[in-house]
Design a protein around this motif. Structure first.
Motif, mmCIF file in Angstrom:
data_model
loop_
_atom_site.group_PDB
_atom_site.id
_atom_site.type_symbol
_atom_site.label_atom_id
_atom_site.label_comp_id
_atom_site.label_asym_id
_atom_site.label_seq_id
_atom_site.Cartn_x
_atom_site.Cartn_y
_atom_site.Cartn_z
ATOM 1 N N GLN A 145 0.961 -1.231 -0.158
ATOM 2 C CA GLN A 145 0.151 0.009 0.046
ATOM 3 C C GLN A 145 0.716 1.367 -0.078
ATOM 4 O O GLN A 145 0.580 2.255 -0.700
ATOM 5 N N GLN A 146 1.968 1.363 0.379
ATOM 6 C CA GLN A 146 2.869 2.314 0.805
ATOM 7 C C GLN A 146 3.279 2.579 -0.670
ATOM 8 O O GLN A 146 3.674 3.767 -1.115
ATOM 9 N N LEU A 147 3.938 1.543 -1.340
ATOM 10 C CA LEU A 147 4.291 1.649 -2.502
ATOM 11 C C LEU A 147 3.328 2.327 -3.588
ATOM 12 O O LEU A 147 3.752 2.941 -4.415
ATOM 13 N N CYS A 148 2.092 1.931 -3.751
ATOM 14 C CA CYS A 148 1.178 2.303 -4.280
ATOM 15 C C CYS A 148 1.076 3.852 -4.133
ATOM 16 O O CYS A 148 0.766 4.546 -5.165
ATOM 17 N N PHE A 149 1.076 3.922 -2.840
ATOM 18 C CA PHE A 149 0.971 5.863 -2.550
ATOM 19 C C PHE A 149 2.132 6.226 -3.205
ATOM 20 O O PHE A 149 1.485 7.445 -3.912
ATOM 21 N N ILE A 150 3.234 5.668 -2.995
ATOM 22 C CA ILE A 150 4.202 6.643 -3.598
ATOM 23 C C ILE A 150 4.364 6.655 -5.270
ATOM 24 O O ILE A 150 4.559 7.681 -5.893
ATOM 25 N N LEU A 151 4.026 5.631 -5.920
ATOM 26 C CA LEU A 151 3.763 5.421 -7.115
ATOM 27 C C LEU A 151 2.596 6.458 -7.710
ATOM 28 O O LEU A 151 2.807 7.151 -8.966
ATOM 29 N N ASN A 152 1.659 6.695 -6.784
ATOM 30 C CA ASN A 152 0.586 7.507 -7.426
ATOM 31 C C ASN A 152 1.159 9.036 -7.179
ATOM 32 O O ASN A 152 0.957 9.918 -7.826
ATOM 33 N N GLU A 153 1.667 9.386 -5.996
ATOM 34 C CA GLU A 153 2.000 10.730 -5.619
ATOM 35 C C GLU A 153 3.258 11.081 -6.425
ATOM 36 O O GLU A 153 3.282 12.150 -6.881
ATOM 37 N N LYS A 154 4.177 10.327 -6.776
ATOM 38 C CA LYS A 154 5.433 10.918 -7.412
ATOM 39 C C LYS A 154 5.282 10.825 -8.726
ATOM 40 O O LYS A 154 5.997 11.663 -9.393
ATOM 41 N N PHE A 155 4.612 9.478 -9.458
ATOM 42 C CA PHE A 155 4.800 9.472 -10.829
ATOM 43 C C PHE A 155 3.124 9.537 -11.410
ATOM 44 O O PHE A 155 2.967 9.323 -12.780
ATOM 45 N N ASN A 156 2.188 9.814 -10.610
ATOM 46 C CA ASN A 156 0.994 9.781 -11.046
ATOM 47 C C ASN A 156 0.341 8.641 -11.757
ATOM 48 O O ASN A 156 -0.502 8.556 -12.703
ATOM 49 N N LEU A 157 0.653 7.446 -11.138
ATOM 50 C CA LEU A 157 0.181 5.978 -11.744
ATOM 51 C C LEU A 157 -0.990 5.737 -10.697
ATOM 52 O O LEU A 157 -0.757 5.293 -9.408
ATOM 53 N N GLN A 158 -2.041 5.303 -11.134
ATOM 54 C CA GLN A 158 -3.195 4.810 -10.566
ATOM 55 C C GLN A 158 -2.839 3.165 -10.286
ATOM 56 O O GLN A 158 -2.512 2.286 -11.225
ATOM 57 N N CYS A 159 -2.724 3.112 -9.233
ATOM 58 C CA CYS A 159 -2.476 1.489 -8.910
ATOM 59 C C CYS A 159 -3.096 1.128 -7.375
ATOM 60 O O CYS A 159 -3.447 1.837 -6.804
ATOM 61 N N LYS A 160 -2.952 -0.407 -7.189
ATOM 62 C CA LYS A 160 -3.651 -0.717 -5.864
ATOM 63 C C LYS A 160 -3.107 -2.145 -5.706
ATOM 64 O O LYS A 160 -2.548 -2.889 -6.674
ATOM 65 N N TYR A 176 1.044 -10.260 -2.019
ATOM 66 C CA TYR A 176 0.419 -9.137 -2.720
ATOM 67 C C TYR A 176 1.354 -8.717 -4.092
ATOM 68 O O TYR A 176 2.771 -8.583 -4.057
ATOM 69 N N GLN A 177 0.391 -8.205 -4.822
ATOM 70 C CA GLN A 177 1.168 -7.604 -5.963
ATOM 71 C C GLN A 177 0.604 -6.009 -6.194
ATOM 72 O O GLN A 177 -0.380 -5.785 -5.486
ATOM 73 N N ILE A 178 1.341 -5.334 -7.148
ATOM 74 C CA ILE A 178 0.824 -4.027 -7.426
ATOM 75 C C ILE A 178 0.061 -4.012 -8.944
ATOM 76 O O ILE A 178 1.010 -4.353 -9.741
ATOM 77 N N TYR A 179 -1.126 -3.675 -8.730
ATOM 78 C CA TYR A 179 -1.732 -3.662 -10.255
ATOM 79 C C TYR A 179 -1.511 -1.940 -10.768
ATOM 80 O O TYR A 179 -2.218 -1.154 -10.020
ATOM 81 N N ILE A 180 -1.096 -1.831 -11.641
ATOM 82 C CA ILE A 180 -1.130 -0.449 -12.244
ATOM 83 C C ILE A 180 -2.083 -0.531 -13.366
ATOM 84 O O ILE A 180 -2.135 -1.135 -14.398
ATOM 85 N N SER A 181 -3.245 0.398 -13.341
ATOM 86 C CA SER A 181 -4.362 0.501 -14.080
ATOM 87 C C SER A 181 -3.693 0.786 -15.581
ATOM 88 O O SER A 181 -2.996 1.726 -15.798
#
Length: 212
Positions: A145-160, A176-181
């Motif tokens: 979840q932390q990595l998803c937050f960073i990917l979204n905040e820093k690179f504007n990637l929608q992920c979960k 757990y995996q990270i799914y990038i929309s």
């Protein structure tokens, strides 16, 4: 070119960050004063491993090596134990030797590091989708979840986070995996495509077909 053996280049630093989020293992020396990098992948990734070997060659005492692990042929290499790698061991591992997310990951993660993370442990969701997966089996749900937050905040990637179950010795284990929309396909493409090896393009969804 003569390299200062006590320092790393920017590309080497990015690779260590990206690949440690993936499959790279950083092994501490017996006395705890130094560490070394241990790269290993399936023989199918030989071109990728040779690329990494070339980049770290000045730090490597031997050649690429192959072995069989769980019935699969693997290829890899190890660097020497060096003090410069100890910093990354400390960042990515707790006192029990378990991987963790560095507190400074927001600063450490660059587009180049993201590209190597993807080459190391990324894949397409499916041939029909523009969404992609980053395998993060080494990390807890909270860390993902932390990595998803960073990917979204820093690179504007929608992920979960995406839950995966694997049956191991008659026991279901949850990872757990990270799914990038797919909605972030263009953004991700712009961030990492120029850093991907041509031989690794097969892991990334092809460009969208332009409407006539």
């Amino acid at each position: 070119m003569t390299m200062n053996k006590s320092t790393l280049t920017d590309i080497q630093k990015d690779i260590i960050i990206g690949c440690t989020l993936g499959d790279l293992h950083i092994e501490q020396s017996p006395n705890g004063q130094t560490a070394r990098l241990v790269f290993e992948h399936s023989i199918k990734q030989e071109i990728y491993l040779r690329h990494l070997y070339t980049i770290f060659k000045a730090w490597i005492p031997g050649d690429l090596r192959t072995r069989t692990r769980s019935g699969s042929k693997m290829i890899g290499f190890k660097t020497r134990y060096e003090g410069v790698f100890r910093y990354y061991r400390y960042q990515f591992y707790n006192e029990y030797g378990k991987k963790r997310i560095p507190k400074l990951i927001h600063k450490l993660l660059t587009p180049t590091a993201l590209a190597y993370w993807y080459m190391d442990d990324g894949s397409m969701k499916s041939k029909q989708s523009k969404g992609v997966i980053l395998n993060t089996h080494n990390f807890s749900k909270k860390e993902v979840q932390q990595l998803c937050f960073i990917l979204n905040e820093k690179f504007n990637l929608q992920c979960k986070p995406r839950t995966q179950k694997h049956l191991i010795k008659n026991t279901w284990c949850i990872y757990y995996q990270i799914y990038i929309s797919g909605y972030s396909y263009d953004t991700l493409n712009e961030l990492i495509l120029n850093h991907l090896l041509p031989e690794m393009f097969y892991k990334f969804p092809p460009p969208r077909k332009k409407k006539k």
